[in-house]
Write a protein that holds these residues in place. Structure first.
Motif, PDB file in Angstrom:
ATOM      1  N   ALA A  50       0.833  -1.210   0.000  1.00 21.14           N
ATOM      2  CA  ALA A  50       0.000   0.000   0.000  1.00 21.14           C
ATOM      3  C   ALA A  50       0.862   1.252   0.000  1.00 21.14           C
ATOM      4  CB  ALA A  50      -0.922  -0.017   1.221  1.00 21.14           C
ATOM      5  N   THR A  51       1.913   1.249   0.804  1.00 14.70           N
ATOM      6  CA  THR A  51       2.807   2.409   0.878  1.00 14.70           C
ATOM      7  C   THR A  51       3.493   2.646  -0.464  1.00 14.70           C
ATOM      8  OG1 THR A  51       3.199   1.910   3.216  1.00 14.70           O
ATOM      9  CG2 THR A  51       4.737   3.418   2.150  1.00 14.70           C
ATOM     10  N   MET A  52       3.989   1.545  -1.070  1.00 13.18           N
ATOM     11  CA  MET A  52       4.657   1.686  -2.372  1.00 13.18           C
ATOM     12  C   MET A  52       3.686   2.207  -3.425  1.00 13.18           C
ATOM     13  SD  MET A  52       7.813   1.159  -2.084  1.00 13.18           S
ATOM     14  CE  MET A  52       8.250   1.120  -3.812  1.00 13.18           C
ATOM     15  N   ALA A  53       2.445   1.719  -3.396  1.00  9.38           N
ATOM     16  CA  ALA A  53       1.440   2.182  -4.363  1.00  9.38           C
ATOM     17  C   ALA A  53       1.161   3.667  -4.159  1.00  9.38           C
ATOM     18  CB  ALA A  53       0.152   1.366  -4.205  1.00  9.38           C
ATOM     19  N   GLU A  54       1.072   4.063  -2.893  1.00  8.99           N
ATOM     20  CA  GLU A  54       0.798   5.472  -2.593  1.00  8.99           C
ATOM     21  C   GLU A  54       1.967   6.350  -3.040  1.00  8.99           C
ATOM     22  OE1 GLU A  54      -0.348   7.984   1.399  1.00  8.99           O
ATOM     23  OE2 GLU A  54      -0.893   5.867   1.327  1.00  8.99           O
ATOM     24  N   ILE A  55       3.180   5.915  -2.731  1.00  5.62           N
ATOM     25  CA  ILE A  55       4.370   6.684  -3.127  1.00  5.62           C
ATOM     26  C   ILE A  55       4.446   6.784  -4.647  1.00  5.62           C
ATOM     27  CG2 ILE A  55       6.901   6.580  -3.225  1.00  5.62           C
ATOM     28  CD1 ILE A  55       6.790   5.446  -0.338  1.00  5.62           C
ATOM     29  N   THR A  56       4.177   5.660  -5.323  1.00  2.00           N
ATOM     30  CA  THR A  56       4.223   5.652  -6.793  1.00  2.00           C
ATOM     31  C   THR A  56       3.186   6.604  -7.369  1.00  2.00           C
ATOM     32  OG1 THR A  56       4.956   3.348  -6.739  1.00  2.00           O
ATOM     33  CG2 THR A  56       4.111   4.167  -8.823  1.00  2.00           C
ATOM     34  N   ALA A  61       2.017  11.646 -10.001  1.00  2.00           N
ATOM     35  CA  ALA A  61       1.249  12.895 -10.064  1.00  2.00           C
ATOM     36  C   ALA A  61       2.193  14.082 -10.127  1.00  2.00           C
ATOM     37  CB  ALA A  61       0.331  13.000  -8.848  1.00  2.00           C
ATOM     38  N   GLU A  62       3.258  14.048  -9.327  1.00  2.00           N
ATOM     39  CA  GLU A  62       4.224  15.155  -9.341  1.00  2.00           C
ATOM     40  C   GLU A  62       4.964  15.225 -10.676  1.00  2.00           C
ATOM     41  OE1 GLU A  62       6.779  14.909  -5.937  1.00  2.00           O
ATOM     42  OE2 GLU A  62       5.124  15.039  -4.519  1.00  2.00           O
ATOM     43  N   THR A  64       3.831  14.233 -13.525  1.00  2.00           N
ATOM     44  CA  THR A  64       2.872  14.740 -14.524  1.00  2.00           C
ATOM     45  C   THR A  64       2.783  16.259 -14.463  1.00  2.00           C
ATOM     46  OG1 THR A  64       1.596  12.704 -14.305  1.00  2.00           O
ATOM     47  CG2 THR A  64       0.487  14.556 -15.311  1.00  2.00           C
ATOM     48  N   VAL A  65       2.721  16.801 -13.242  1.00  2.41           N
ATOM     49  CA  VAL A  65       2.654  18.267 -13.079  1.00  2.41           C
ATOM     50  C   VAL A  65       3.907  18.910 -13.656  1.00  2.41           C
ATOM     51  CG1 VAL A  65       2.689  20.118 -11.359  1.00  2.41           C
ATOM     52  CG2 VAL A  65       1.095  18.215 -11.109  1.00  2.41           C
ATOM     53  N   VAL A  66       5.077  18.332 -13.335  1.00  2.62           N
ATOM     54  CA  VAL A  66       6.338  18.900 -13.831  1.00  2.62           C
ATOM     55  C   VAL A  66       6.392  18.830 -15.358  1.00  2.62           C
ATOM     56  CG1 VAL A  66       8.850  18.561 -13.885  1.00  2.62           C
ATOM     57  CG2 VAL A  66       7.625  18.468 -11.704  1.00  2.62           C
ATOM     58  N   VAL A  67       5.987  17.691 -15.919  1.00  2.16           N
ATOM     59  CA  VAL A  67       6.003  17.540 -17.384  1.00  2.16           C
ATOM     60  C   VAL A  67       5.069  18.571 -18.029  1.00  2.16           C
ATOM     61  CG1 VAL A  67       5.320  15.998 -19.273  1.00  2.16           C
ATOM     62  CG2 VAL A  67       6.698  15.118 -17.373  1.00  2.16           C
ATOM     63  N   LYS A  68       3.874  18.758 -17.433  1.00  2.00           N
ATOM     64  CA  LYS A  68       2.939  19.756 -17.980  1.00  2.00           C
ATOM     65  C   LYS A  68       3.540  21.156 -17.899  1.00  2.00           C
ATOM     66  CE  LYS A  68      -1.431  17.372 -17.204  1.00  2.00           C
ATOM     67  NZ  LYS A  68      -2.676  17.323 -16.426  1.00  2.00           N
ATOM     68  N   ASP A  69       4.213  21.462 -16.775  1.00  2.00           N
ATOM     69  CA  ASP A  69       4.850  22.777 -16.625  1.00  2.00           C
ATOM     70  C   ASP A  69       5.938  22.974 -17.673  1.00  2.00           C
ATOM     71  OD1 ASP A  69       3.197  23.355 -14.527  1.00  2.00           O
ATOM     72  OD2 ASP A  69       4.688  23.034 -12.954  1.00  2.00           O
ATOM     73  N   VAL A  70       6.744  21.941 -17.844  1.00  4.65           N
ATOM     74  CA  VAL A  70       7.828  22.034 -18.841  1.00  4.65           C
ATOM     75  C   VAL A  70       7.234  22.205 -20.232  1.00  4.65           C
ATOM     76  CG1 VAL A  70       9.690  20.721 -19.958  1.00  4.65           C
ATOM     77  CG2 VAL A  70       9.510  20.748 -17.452  1.00  4.65           C
ATOM     78  N   ALA A  71       6.169  21.450 -20.506  1.00  5.71           N
ATOM     79  CA  ALA A  71       5.515  21.563 -21.818  1.00  5.71           C
ATOM     80  C   ALA A  71       4.950  22.968 -22.014  1.00  5.71           C
ATOM     81  CB  ALA A  71       4.401  20.520 -21.936  1.00  5.71           C
ATOM     82  N   ALA A  72       4.375  23.524 -20.961  1.00  9.09           N
ATOM     83  CA  ALA A  72       3.809  24.875 -21.054  1.00  9.09           C
ATOM     84  C   ALA A  72       4.913  25.897 -21.306  1.00  9.09           C
ATOM     85  CB  ALA A  72       3.049  25.205 -19.773  1.00  9.09           C
ATOM     86  N   VAL A  73       6.015  25.754 -20.583  1.00 10.13           N
ATOM     87  CA  VAL A  73       7.150  26.676 -20.782  1.00 10.13           C
ATOM     88  C   VAL A  73       7.695  26.537 -22.196  1.00 10.13           C
ATOM     89  CG1 VAL A  73       9.532  27.167 -20.062  1.00 10.13           C
ATOM     90  CG2 VAL A  73       7.752  26.779 -18.333  1.00 10.13           C
ATOM     91  N   GLY A  74       7.800  25.273 -22.643  1.00 12.73           N
ATOM     92  CA  GLY A  74       8.290  25.029 -24.013  1.00 12.73           C
ATOM     93  C   GLY A  74       7.373  25.663 -25.043  1.00 12.73           C
TER      94      GLY A  74
END
Length: 83
Positions: A50-56, A61-62, A64-74
């Motif tokens: 359960a912990t590993m699933a939660e961490i994953t 999610a983090e 994905t947010v970073v990739v979206k931010d990078v894509a937006a900046v790009g």
């Protein structure tokens, strides 16, 4: 003489019954210990999964947010360059 023999037989019977009771208690304790160990192992494994699933999930999610931010900046840079 017969009374002594009866007393001896009764004493031996009591001793044997006590030994059997001790053996049964030892077996019961061994089963309890094994069951507790198994329950603890299974519980720990479930907690780990359960912990590993939660961490994953949180990490993904983090990411994905970073990739979206990078894509937006790009995209923003691309628009600046083309305009």
């Amino acid at each position: 003489m017969k009374e002594n023999a009866v007393i001896t037989i009764i004493s031996i019977t009591i001793i044997v019954l006590n030994m059997m009771m001790i053996i049964v208690l030892d077996i019961k304790n061994a089963i309890m210990m094994a069951t507790m160990a198994e329950v603890t192992t299974v519980t720990m494994a479930e907690i780990m999964v359960a912990t590993m699933a939660e961490i994953t999930a949180a990490t993904m999610a983090e990411v994905t947010v970073v990739v979206k931010d990078v894509a937006a900046v790009g995209a923003g840079c691309f628009n600046l360059i083309n305009n």
